[in-house]
Write a protein that holds these residues in place. Sequence first.
Motif, PDB file in Angstrom:
ATOM      1  N   ALA A  74       0.834  -1.201   0.000  1.00 26.11           N
ATOM      2  CA  ALA A  74       0.000   0.000   0.000  1.00 26.11           C
ATOM      3  C   ALA A  74       0.869   1.251   0.000  1.00 26.11           C
ATOM      4  O   ALA A  74       1.872   1.320   0.717  1.00 26.11           O
ATOM      5  N   SER A  75       0.459   2.208  -0.811  1.00 26.71           N
ATOM      6  CA  SER A  75       1.135   3.504  -0.864  1.00 26.71           C
ATOM      7  C   SER A  75       0.130   4.581  -0.467  1.00 26.71           C
ATOM      8  O   SER A  75      -1.020   4.558  -0.912  1.00 26.71           O
ATOM      9  N   LEU A  76       0.593   5.530   0.337  1.00 27.29           N
ATOM     10  CA  LEU A  76      -0.275   6.597   0.813  1.00 27.29           C
ATOM     11  C   LEU A  76      -0.134   7.824  -0.073  1.00 27.29           C
ATOM     12  O   LEU A  76       0.906   8.050  -0.694  1.00 27.29           O
ATOM     13  N   PHE A 130     -10.218   1.317  -0.135  1.00 30.38           N
ATOM     14  CA  PHE A 130     -11.025   2.253  -0.907  1.00 30.38           C
ATOM     15  C   PHE A 130     -11.687   3.311  -0.040  1.00 30.38           C
ATOM     16  O   PHE A 130     -11.893   4.440  -0.483  1.00 30.38           O
ATOM     17  N   GLN A 131     -12.041   2.975   1.189  1.00 30.88           N
ATOM     18  CA  GLN A 131     -12.708   3.940   2.051  1.00 30.88           C
ATOM     19  C   GLN A 131     -11.725   4.874   2.765  1.00 30.88           C
ATOM     20  O   GLN A 131     -12.141   5.748   3.499  1.00 30.88           O
ATOM     21  N   ASP A 132     -10.447   4.676   2.543  1.00 32.82           N
ATOM     22  CA  ASP A 132      -9.426   5.528   3.161  1.00 32.82           C
ATOM     23  C   ASP A 132      -8.866   6.456   2.084  1.00 32.82           C
ATOM     24  O   ASP A 132      -8.155   6.013   1.186  1.00 32.82           O
ATOM     25  N   GLY A 133      -9.194   7.732   2.179  1.00 29.04           N
ATOM     26  CA  GLY A 133      -8.734   8.701   1.190  1.00 29.04           C
ATOM     27  C   GLY A 133      -7.232   8.872   1.144  1.00 29.04           C
ATOM     28  O   GLY A 133      -6.697   9.424   0.193  1.00 29.04           O
ATOM     29  N   ALA A 134      -6.535   8.385   2.164  1.00 30.00           N
ATOM     30  CA  ALA A 134      -5.083   8.528   2.205  1.00 30.00           C
ATOM     31  C   ALA A 134      -4.370   7.445   1.393  1.00 30.00           C
ATOM     32  O   ALA A 134      -3.189   7.578   1.095  1.00 30.00           O
ATOM     33  N   VAL A 135      -5.067   6.373   1.011  1.00 28.50           N
ATOM     34  CA  VAL A 135      -4.437   5.305   0.233  1.00 28.50           C
ATOM     35  C   VAL A 135      -4.446   5.711  -1.239  1.00 28.50           C
ATOM     36  O   VAL A 135      -5.494   5.868  -1.858  1.00 28.50           O
TER      37      VAL A 135
END
Length: 159
Positions: A74-76, A130-135
Amino acid sequence: MSELELDKLDRQILNALQENNLTSADRLSETIGLSASAIQRRAKRLRKEKIILQDISVVDPKRVGQMATFIVEASLERENAQVVSNFKRRMMAAPEVQQCYYVTGDSDFILIVTARDIEEYEEVVQRLMFQDGAVRKFRTSVVLSRVKTGLAVAIDEGD
């Protein structure tokens, strides 16, 4: 954090407990050559000093219905302290995430995730990625077979 001075006996105890943390002090005393009470005192100190972090049981995921394992990179979007801290907290709270590593390189995090099947993994992805805007992005590899799993640390027993 400074390294605690470990002697040969401490290292032998650590190696034995990593192999089976249910090994009794009496059994260890036979193989290590210390009294059971001395083994117990040393093990207690190793726990107090946070050298032994946890006493756990390793469960076979397939035997409890977790038939699939995934390695997720995963990349932020941005890497600031709050975003990283929030992501770490969410991964620690997610029961499907077995392991989470904050890494250097092309990705910010490497995750080991288990699920019953691909459909359940898709639900996990929806919730965690998907629900994390930082991903910003993530990439998944499906594990075909487990060759080696464990958390044991190689400890040289010395002379």
